[in-house]
Write a protein that holds these residues in place. Structure first.
Motif, PDB file in Angstrom:
ATOM      1  N   VAL A   1     -34.409  31.179  -8.471  1.00 48.55           N
ATOM      2  CA  VAL A   1     -33.885  29.829  -8.290  1.00 48.55           C
ATOM      3  C   VAL A   1     -32.581  29.919  -7.518  1.00 48.55           C
ATOM      4  O   VAL A   1     -31.732  30.770  -7.815  1.00 48.55           O
TER       5      VAL A   1
ATOM      6  N   GLU B   1     -30.166  22.745  -7.254  1.00 45.65           N
ATOM      7  CA  GLU B   1     -30.921  23.993  -7.408  1.00 45.65           C
ATOM      8  C   GLU B   1     -32.392  23.718  -7.146  1.00 45.65           C
ATOM      9  O   GLU B   1     -32.853  22.579  -7.241  1.00 45.65           O
TER      10      GLU B   1
ATOM     11  N   PRO C   1     -36.482  26.146  -6.936  1.00 46.84           N
ATOM     12  CA  PRO C   1     -37.167  27.440  -6.863  1.00 46.84           C
ATOM     13  C   PRO C   1     -37.176  27.953  -5.426  1.00 46.84           C
ATOM     14  O   PRO C   1     -37.315  27.163  -4.481  1.00 46.84           O
TER      15      PRO C   1
END
Length: 300
Positions: free
Chosen positions: A9, A53, A55
């Motif tokens: 992440v 944030e 992935p």
């Protein structure tokens, strides 16, 4: 050599900003060294990236990210260079190695001033299988003309390194005008196998979308907004290739100055001389510049 993974992440919570007159630019060093906003007053030239944030393999379609040490995809994540076969890793959710590992890592801030900032990536050998260590620098400068960028890459390994560079901005423009004289049609895998002479004058957002590989575009393109604003893209001859991408029905238009066409390493190995693949000798350094010239509506 052991493969080095990238963070699962990306943390883009820290932002740094620069400004010049009415122009503002914002960056997320920890979010893959991305440009997260480029605006003049309340007008956003690029889709703002507000997420803090995400992935690694599922990045937002917003902002602009660096492409290093190559642009676009490598077929099957494999290529041969100087007689050696190299197998690259992909990130989760991505079937092929794509865009290099630069956009999946944190960059460091260097030499920040009111109107400029350098973002630096020092990548060791083995990240996602890339066997050469290198340093890449994004030198961003904002002035009355707009946002300028110098991309610099240096080979810190002890053998020659193939490479490519570019940027992947998600503009809010509806169309782009240009004069490209070569197109690289895609096969069923979305990758080119060669090129042909053409004359492409305009591409735009559409219900069908597009993913178009161009070259011989003279380093000049103009993006257009409904209110008459324009952004003039000026790029060094080193950015000999251009990718224009939009998803079906999307509200963004990617116009990407790059040094290499997709799958350049494999095309070059097969004898294609126009792929744009470059080679850096050990200790070698390469740089290229581009300018996003920000133009107000006519009569403003």
């Amino acid at each position: 050599m052991q493969d080095i993974p990238v963070p699962a992440v990306l943390d883009a919570s820290e932002r740094v900003s620069i400004a010049s007159g009415p122009h503002q630019a914002e960056f997320a060093p920890g979010g893959g060294g991305r440009l997260t906003r480029l605006a003049t007053g309340a007008h956003d030239w690029i889709v703002p990236l507000t997420a803090t944030e995400w992935p690694a393999g599922q990045w937002p379609r917003a902002g602009s990210y660096p492409l290093a040490p190559y642009s676009n995809r490598i077929r099957g994540g494999e290529f041969t260079f100087n007689g050696a076969r190299h197998v690259l890793q992909s990130v989760p959710g991505r079937p092929q190695a794509i865009h290099g590992a630069g956009l999946f890592q944190a960059w460091q801030v260097r030499n920040q001033t009111e109107d400029s900032v350098d973002l630096v990536l020092s990548q060791p050998a083995g990240v996602l299988g890339w066997p050469w260590p290198f340093e890449c620098v994004q030198r961003w400068r904002l002035d009355a003309r707009g946002l300028g960028l110098t991309l610099v890459i240096s080979n810190q390994g002890d053998t020659p390194m193939p490479f490519g560079l570019g940027i992947h901005p998600y503009f809010t423009a509806q169309r782009v005008t240009l004069h490209a004289r070569r197109i690289w049609p895609s096969d069923a895998d979305g990758l080119p196998t060669g090129s042909q002479v053409t004359h492409v004058r305009e591409l735009r957002q559409s219900a069908e979308g597009c993913d178009t590989y161009l070259s011989q575009w003279e380093g000049r393109a103009t993006l257009h907004w409904p209110d008459g604003r324009q952004l003039a893209l000026h790029a060094d001859p080193a950015f000999a290739h251009l990718v224009v991408y939009t998803a079906p029905g999307a509200d963004f238009l990617c116009v990407e100055p790059v040094t290499n066409v997709a799958d350049a390493f494999n095309l070059a190995a097969a004898g294609e001389t126009r792929s744009g693949m470059r080679v850096l000798e050990p200790g070698g350094r390469f740089s290229a510049t581009a300018l996003l010239a920000l133009m107000p509506p006519r009569g403003a």
